[in-house]
Design a protein around this motif. Structure first.
Motif, PDB file in Angstrom:
ATOM      1  N   ARG A 182      31.942  74.123  64.343  1.00  0.00           N
ATOM      2  CA  ARG A 182      31.968  73.210  63.199  1.00  0.00           C
ATOM      3  C   ARG A 182      32.164  74.001  61.913  1.00  0.00           C
ATOM      4  O   ARG A 182      31.563  75.078  61.734  1.00  0.00           O
ATOM      5  N   VAL A 183      32.988  73.489  61.023  1.00  0.00           N
ATOM      6  CA  VAL A 183      33.236  74.158  59.742  1.00  0.00           C
ATOM      7  C   VAL A 183      32.847  73.247  58.585  1.00  0.00           C
ATOM      8  O   VAL A 183      33.061  72.027  58.624  1.00  0.00           O
ATOM      9  N   GLN A 184      32.232  73.848  57.565  1.00  0.00           N
ATOM     10  CA  GLN A 184      31.892  73.148  56.325  1.00  0.00           C
ATOM     11  C   GLN A 184      32.537  73.910  55.172  1.00  0.00           C
ATOM     12  O   GLN A 184      32.189  75.066  54.912  1.00  0.00           O
ATOM     13  N   ARG A 185      33.502  73.274  54.514  1.00  0.00           N
ATOM     14  CA  ARG A 185      34.201  73.937  53.399  1.00  0.00           C
ATOM     15  C   ARG A 185      35.032  72.920  52.627  1.00  0.00           C
ATOM     16  O   ARG A 185      35.190  71.765  53.060  1.00  0.00           O
ATOM     17  N   VAL A 186      35.559  73.361  51.495  1.00  0.00           N
ATOM     18  CA  VAL A 186      36.479  72.528  50.722  1.00  0.00           C
ATOM     19  C   VAL A 186      37.867  72.718  51.329  1.00  0.00           C
ATOM     20  O   VAL A 186      38.422  73.827  51.295  1.00  0.00           O
ATOM     21  N   PRO A 187      38.447  71.689  51.918  1.00  0.00           N
ATOM     22  CA  PRO A 187      39.750  71.838  52.575  1.00  0.00           C
ATOM     23  C   PRO A 187      40.863  72.166  51.588  1.00  0.00           C
ATOM     24  O   PRO A 187      40.776  71.867  50.392  1.00  0.00           O
ATOM     25  N   GLU A 188      41.919  72.771  52.119  1.00  0.00           N
ATOM     26  CA  GLU A 188      43.101  73.058  51.291  1.00  0.00           C
ATOM     27  C   GLU A 188      43.721  71.768  50.774  1.00  0.00           C
ATOM     28  O   GLU A 188      44.383  71.758  49.729  1.00  0.00           O
ATOM     29  N   THR A 189      43.494  70.682  51.508  1.00  0.00           N
ATOM     30  CA  THR A 189      44.085  69.387  51.135  1.00  0.00           C
ATOM     31  C   THR A 189      43.207  68.582  50.176  1.00  0.00           C
ATOM     32  O   THR A 189      43.585  67.501  49.743  1.00  0.00           O
ATOM     33  N   GLU A 190      42.021  69.104  49.851  1.00  0.00           N
ATOM     34  CA  GLU A 190      41.073  68.379  48.997  1.00  0.00           C
ATOM     35  C   GLU A 190      41.345  68.683  47.524  1.00  0.00           C
ATOM     36  O   GLU A 190      41.377  69.848  47.106  1.00  0.00           O
ATOM     37  N   THR A 191      41.530  67.637  46.716  1.00  0.00           N
ATOM     38  CA  THR A 191      41.866  67.819  45.297  1.00  0.00           C
ATOM     39  C   THR A 191      40.650  67.736  44.381  1.00  0.00           C
ATOM     40  O   THR A 191      40.709  68.168  43.232  1.00  0.00           O
ATOM     41  N   GLN A 192      39.518  67.194  44.883  1.00  0.00           N
ATOM     42  CA  GLN A 192      38.348  66.995  44.025  1.00  0.00           C
ATOM     43  C   GLN A 192      37.213  67.975  44.320  1.00  0.00           C
ATOM     44  O   GLN A 192      36.104  67.826  43.813  1.00  0.00           O
ATOM     45  N   GLY A 193      37.481  68.953  45.150  1.00  0.00           N
ATOM     46  CA  GLY A 193      36.489  70.007  45.389  1.00  0.00           C
ATOM     47  C   GLY A 193      35.326  69.605  46.265  1.00  0.00           C
ATOM     48  O   GLY A 193      34.280  70.248  46.238  1.00  0.00           O
TER      49      GLY A 193
END
Length: 360
Positions: A182-193
């Motif tokens: 499982r990964v928890q992070r801000v995705p490259e596709t996420e624009t709002q952080g």
């Protein structure tokens, strides 16, 4: 002294003779499989052979010491015996470790499958990152890897990828990677952080040959089709992709990585053998559940084994309660601080099991 290891020495010597057989040498596929088996058995077999030699030397030196009356010769024999016993004890400990490690030490090759789970494009990107982490680790070890099959997304993520990894101790070191990651992070596709949670699954199977698993032609259904892909130049215009179905078990392997149908069939058969071996081993474990491997060796792909928290640079392995605050280094392939505690935990659990059986 070590019956299971003695059996490996016997098999090693059998394979050694087979590799001198002109009929085997004329069959390239058979020869390669036997060479791989011979190489995998080599470390254990040669250690057992050396142990047997030391055991004989210790016994002979003891006899000499008991029979000798000359003080100078007795002193020399006693010194020689002391050195031999030190070597004998050290090698005995090494062989005990091999016994507790089971077959994993003698299997140098493995098939690894990484699949994107829940999380859409981000899950596919995480699957790609896991692939990069493992292949960097392989490169650092001086091992070799070969991509068996790869399905990409438009954003460069991996829907799924399978690879073969070969090297001394490869399966032993990577055997506990099977499960849910499982990964928890801000995705490259996420624009709002915003931090997202997504997942990928990993399966690790020892790569086996005809010696371990026989696959009969009449048990196979083989279909061919055009290879798919994200589009553009990567789409194959010929029917080179292969879907291989093992009729008795229903297991299906699909390979499309090569442009050659023949090469894809060969790769599919390699993957299928490993899946059949894994299935057989799983059935055996279930049949004797009281002797099953430790928790970290369950290999259940549905079990969440690990969390990768990028904002806190933290990796947690839930099976042994291990937390490491250098996720960035691990993702670059520096996995020793993760792998060694897993191996040590498994060794300790196996030793407990061996002691329990001995006192039962």
């Amino acid at each position: 002294m070590f019956p299971t290891l003695q059996a490996k020495l016997t098999r090693y010597e059998e394979v050694e003779k087979m590799l001198q057989d002109p009929e085997i040498l004329a069959d390239t596929q058979k020869m390669v499989e036997l060479q791989r088996e011979h190489g995998g058995l080599g470390k254990v077999a040669l250690s057992v052979r050396r142990f047997n030699g030391l055991e004989a030397d210790v016994a002979a030196t003891k006899e000499l010491l008991e029979a000798e009356t000359d003080p100078g010769t007795r002193e020399y024999a006693a010194h020689e015996l002391h050195e031999l016993e030190q070597q004998y004890d050290a090698l005995r400990t090494e062989l005990e470790d091999m016994v507790t490690a089971g077959d994993s030490l003698t299997r140098g090759s493995l098939i690894m499958e990484i699949r994107a789970g829940t999380g859409g494009d981000e899950a596919a990107l995480f699957a790609r990152d896991l692939f990069n982490m493992y292949t960097r680790f392989v490169d650092m070890r001086g091992w070799k890897y070969e991509v068996m099959d790869l399905s990409e997304t438009e954003l460069g993520g991996f829907k799924e990828v399978s690879l073969s990894i070969t090297g001394e101790g490869a399966y032993h070191q990577l055997q506990f990677e099977s499960g849910g990651h499982r990964v928890q992070r801000v995705p490259e596709t996420e624009t709002q952080g915003r931090i997202h949670t997504s997942a990928a699954t990993v399966a690790v199977m020892p790569e086996v040959g005809e010696v371990d698993v026989e696959v009969r032609d009449e048990d196979l259904q083989i279909d061919t089709m055009r290879a798919g892909g994200p589009g553009g130049q990567k789409v194959n215009k010929t029917e080179s992709a292969v879907r291989m179905t093992h009729l008795p078990t229903g297991l299906v392997v699909r390979i499309q990585d090569e442009k050659s149908q023949h090469k894809n069939r060969a790769k599919a058969l390699r993957v299928l053998r490993s899946k059949l071996f894994e299935l057989r081993m799983g059935q055996q474990h279930e049949a004797r559940s009281e002797q099953r491997r430790t928790l970290i060796g369950s290999g259940d792909r549905s079990e969440r084994i690990r969390t990768y928290n990028f904002p806190q640079n933290r990796l947690t392995d839930h099976r042994i309660g291990l937390t490491i605050h250098k996720l960035d280094q691990i993702m670059m392939g520096h996995m020793d601080d993760l792998i060694q505690p897993l191996l040590q935990f498994d060794r300790e659990e196996r030793l407990k099991g061996t002691q329990g059986l001995a006192t039962a």
